[in-house]
Design a protein around this motif. Sequence first.
Motif, PDB file in Angstrom:
ATOM      1  N   ARG A 145       0.837  -1.203   0.000  1.00 34.18           N
ATOM      2  CA  ARG A 145       0.000   0.000   0.000  1.00 34.18           C
ATOM      3  C   ARG A 145       0.878   1.261   0.000  1.00 34.18           C
ATOM      4  O   ARG A 145       0.639   2.209  -0.738  1.00 34.18           O
ATOM      5  CB  ARG A 145      -0.933  -0.017   1.208  1.00 34.18           C
ATOM      6  N   GLU A 146       1.928   1.244   0.829  1.00 30.47           N
ATOM      7  CA  GLU A 146       2.839   2.388   0.896  1.00 30.47           C
ATOM      8  C   GLU A 146       3.610   2.535  -0.422  1.00 30.47           C
ATOM      9  O   GLU A 146       3.823   3.641  -0.902  1.00 30.47           O
ATOM     10  CB  GLU A 146       3.814   2.225   2.070  1.00 30.47           C
ATOM     11  N   ARG A 187       1.375   4.167  -2.903  1.00 30.04           N
ATOM     12  CA  ARG A 187       1.251   5.591  -2.574  1.00 30.04           C
ATOM     13  C   ARG A 187       2.491   6.366  -3.034  1.00 30.04           C
ATOM     14  O   ARG A 187       2.387   7.432  -3.651  1.00 30.04           O
ATOM     15  CB  ARG A 187       1.031   5.782  -1.074  1.00 30.04           C
ATOM     16  N   LYS A 229       2.682   6.612  -6.861  1.00 30.18           N
ATOM     17  CA  LYS A 229       1.717   7.605  -7.346  1.00 30.18           C
ATOM     18  C   LYS A 229       2.246   9.012  -7.088  1.00 30.18           C
ATOM     19  O   LYS A 229       2.171   9.893  -7.954  1.00 30.18           O
ATOM     20  CB  LYS A 229       0.360   7.419  -6.664  1.00 30.18           C
ATOM     21  N   GLN A 230       2.795   9.221  -5.905  1.00 39.07           N
ATOM     22  CA  GLN A 230       3.349  10.533  -5.529  1.00 39.07           C
ATOM     23  C   GLN A 230       4.494  10.920  -6.477  1.00 39.07           C
ATOM     24  O   GLN A 230       4.667  12.100  -6.790  1.00 39.07           O
ATOM     25  CB  GLN A 230       3.864  10.450  -4.093  1.00 39.07           C
ATOM     26  N   PRO A 268       1.411   6.039 -11.122  1.00 34.34           N
ATOM     27  CA  PRO A 268       0.326   5.389 -10.363  1.00 34.34           C
ATOM     28  C   PRO A 268       0.110   3.952 -10.833  1.00 34.34           C
ATOM     29  O   PRO A 268       0.099   3.678 -12.024  1.00 34.34           O
ATOM     30  CB  PRO A 268      -0.886   6.255 -10.663  1.00 34.34           C
TER      31      PRO A 268
END
Length: 186
Positions: free
Chosen positions: A172-173, A176, A179-180, A184
């Motif tokens: 999950r991290e 994230r 995507k950041q 993505p």
Amino acid sequence: MAAKLMSTDQIKGKLLQGAFTNNAPLVGRLSDPIVDTPMVLTLDQLRPYDHNPRLNRNPRYDDLRASIQSRGLDAPPPVTRREGEEHFIIRNGGNTRLAILNELWRETGEERFFRIHCLFRPWPSRGEIVALTGHLAESDLHGELTFIERALGVERAREFYQLEADTQISQRELARLLKQDGYPIS
């Protein structure tokens, strides 16, 4: 006070003296620019990005080659250089174009394939992550990475993120962070 005039022999002596000497240390090369800067580089100065996620030949290789051969390089690759490195590397997307230019230069010897205009971007503090996610995004958008290439690239990105954070990164991290950083994934 009147200036003392020099004789003809004195003037000749001054003119025939050796050149000025520079005792300053020699600089091996100039430092890289600190802002985005257009440059003209030769193929000798460029290398592909060594963590390029693409392992197989780009499926659009032949089309890109034909275009570059007839039109020249419409979209020069952005380049960067790691601190202390001798060669510039492709910053994000452009390894296929670099391979094509090298191939065309060897085949034709035409200068237009050897000397190319590039946009130099300074190596950022998070350089490996920025470069890898940029290559993932560009390759995925323009050349269809295979599932395994994408998976291996994301795994390498996880390694870079874990080195940066000095801790394990959950899926999950990882999603994230990717995507950041402009790539993505679900």
